[in-house]
Every structure is written in structure tokens, then in C-alpha cells.
Design an enzyme around this catalytic site. Sequence first.
Site, PDB file in Angstrom:
ATOM      1  N   LEU A   1       8.031 -49.217  -6.735  1.00 29.63           N
ATOM      2  CA  LEU A   1       8.104 -50.162  -7.856  1.00 29.63           C
ATOM      3  C   LEU A   1       9.146 -49.707  -8.870  1.00 29.63           C
ATOM      4  O   LEU A   1       9.093 -48.595  -9.383  1.00 29.63           O
ATOM      5  CB  LEU A   1       6.734 -50.270  -8.532  1.00 29.63           C
ATOM      6  CG  LEU A   1       6.662 -51.235  -9.724  1.00 29.63           C
ATOM      7  CD1 LEU A   1       6.722 -52.671  -9.242  1.00 29.63           C
ATOM      8  CD2 LEU A   1       5.384 -50.999 -10.524  1.00 29.63           C
TER       9      LEU A   1
ATOM     10  N   HIS B   1       3.194 -39.963 -15.639  1.00 28.84           N
ATOM     11  CA  HIS B   1       4.445 -39.931 -16.396  1.00 28.84           C
ATOM     12  C   HIS B   1       4.463 -41.122 -17.349  1.00 28.84           C
ATOM     13  O   HIS B   1       4.053 -42.227 -16.972  1.00 28.84           O
ATOM     14  CB  HIS B   1       5.637 -40.008 -15.432  1.00 28.84           C
ATOM     15  CG  HIS B   1       6.946 -39.727 -16.078  1.00 28.84           C
ATOM     16  ND1 HIS B   1       7.568 -40.627 -16.934  1.00 28.84           N
ATOM     17  CD2 HIS B   1       7.779 -38.655 -16.002  1.00 28.84           C
ATOM     18  CE1 HIS B   1       8.712 -40.120 -17.346  1.00 28.84           C
ATOM     19  NE2 HIS B   1       8.862 -38.922 -16.805  1.00 28.84           N
TER      20      HIS B   1
END
Length: 338
Positions: free
Chosen positions: A126, A230
Site C-alpha cells: 500500500l 511507524h
Amino acid sequence: MLVLRPVEPSDLPQLQQLARESLVGVTSLPDDSHCLLQKIRDSQRSFASPVQSNGRENYCFVLHDLEHQRLLGCAEIVATAGYQQPFYSLRNRPFISASRELNVHHGVPTLSLCQDLSPHTLLRGLHIDAELQHTAFCELLSRARLMFIAAHPQRFAEAVITEIVGYSDAAGESPFWNALGKHFFNLSYVEVERLCGLQDRSFLAELMPHYPIYVPMLTPDAQACIGRVHPAGQEAFDILEREGFETNSYVDLFDAGPTLFARTPSIRSIAHSRTATARRGTAHAGQTTYLICNDAVDDFRAMVVELDWSADEPVTLDPATLAALHLTDGSPLRLVAL
């Protein structure tokens, strides 16, 4: 007008540009024209194959700006995570030590190399243009894959997983990798992720320790990375969490990012999507944002549309939207509210 569709060979230059812009850790998007061309060809074969069960197929989609003829994102489904090579993860579970004589019963968290997730369908790759983050188009890019699974369930497994990119700092340093993996490979986190993008990561995984790793023996910074997302991966995590995906006891082999898991039939965009009939007409601005797609395979198309729609009624779409979705008056379609 933005539409999601299967990748095509002519997309290669722009797909490589997306790869250059993608987050370190998205190893399925290598900045390498040969690897990306192979991905495109594999995807075309997968879409064209009349399969009746999940196998080696991978389906790559791109977000196409029809007006400006440019790609603004990409995403992928791997029908079986470990079909061709084992899909390695780290299983995070306690090791129980006990002594009746000392009256001690203690659990120590450990990380163990495993292939438990190999049979599942995998969402990966993605990436979306920075200007479209936190918009409905990011939902489109992520969730249209689930709509494709809803339309063609025989092509996929009974469970779906995805690995969310784990924490690394602005310099590309991963405390988890530095505390563990770097002792087995004299490579930086950025270098090892690049190698994983160019080759199957199993050759690196097989050099990792095959005995349990006791988490308390890692540095505090490394321990803090286990299951940590993240910041640039948080939106992808949040979208799938709203879909019913949950974290489990598995983390990524290299950066310890979390793995999300869901049973396929219980995923929101699969369980709640509905089929209807397209009707050509004048579409008025609606109050609800829908993800809408056709139910084709190699001609799959999906968009975000504002609608006022009631169940069991046709879906009125203007000619331009019908054309972008490769639909005609009376065609079947699938939709789900965002």
C-alpha cells in the site's frame, strides 16, 4: 476523477516512481524496473486465471487519476502469503518456567521464528500520494481490495493478514533491527529491506536465529519497537482496524511491526457490502460516501461516490461515472458505505 483498477504494463514508469516515494519497509515495492515489470506480469496472469482456490496469485491495483493520466497510489493482494516460499514471522509468546520446589511460575516473553501465517491471504504494497493521505481515497485504495475479495471469495483464503511497517527513525535506523538482525547480517535496516524487495525474503529469514529470543535480553529501545507502528503507517493500520482486523501475537521479522489478522467473512467491507443494479441517470449530490465497484476480475474498477441509496433500489450514476467503472445501464455492482 480517481478510479482503482488492475495494473498494466504501461504503468511501469509511474509505478517505479511510486516505489521511490514509498516508505522504507514496504518491501513489495522495490525501486527496480525488472522486479516491478515481473510483478505487473504476474498480476496480469493472476487476473486472467480462472482459479477456484487460493494459490500463487498476486493482484496489483493502482489508483488512476483519469483527468491527468497519472498514478497516485498502489496496493496488492497475495492470495497465499507462503505459497511459493515460506512466509516467516516472529511469534511473540511467553516462555513459561516453573519450579514446584522454589514455588516459581514465571513467564518470559520470547520471539520465535515461525511460518504459521503462510496459508493466509496477504495485503501488502500500500502506497498513496502524500496529498491524498487522510482522505476517502486512502480508504478506497485499501478497502477496494477487500471488495475484490468479497466479489471473488473462491480466490482467497479464509483469513487475511497484513504487516504494518514498524518503527524506524528519520535516518532509517530501526532499533529492533540494530539489536537483533544486524548481528546476523552486516547490513543496515534500509539495506536489508531493499534486498527483501529485490528477492524473496526467505533467504534472509533462514539465517535468523531458529531458537527463541528472550525479549528482556534486547535493548529497551528494541523492546519498545515490538508491535509499534511507524507514524507513516498509522493510517493504514487505522483503516484496517475499523474493518475488524486485530493485532495478534506475530510481528515482522525485521522491524517488529505489528501483524493484523481477520477472518475473511467477518471483515466489514466483505460482510456489509451489498449488490445492486446500476441505473443511468442524473446523479444528485448524496449525503453518504460509498465505495462502489463492479464485480469483474481483470476489468475490476472501484471508485468513491457520494450517494443517497436505499437497499433493494437501483444505484443512479451519471454517464461519466458509469464509464469510469466500466458499467452500463442495468449492470450489477457492489457497494459499501465508508
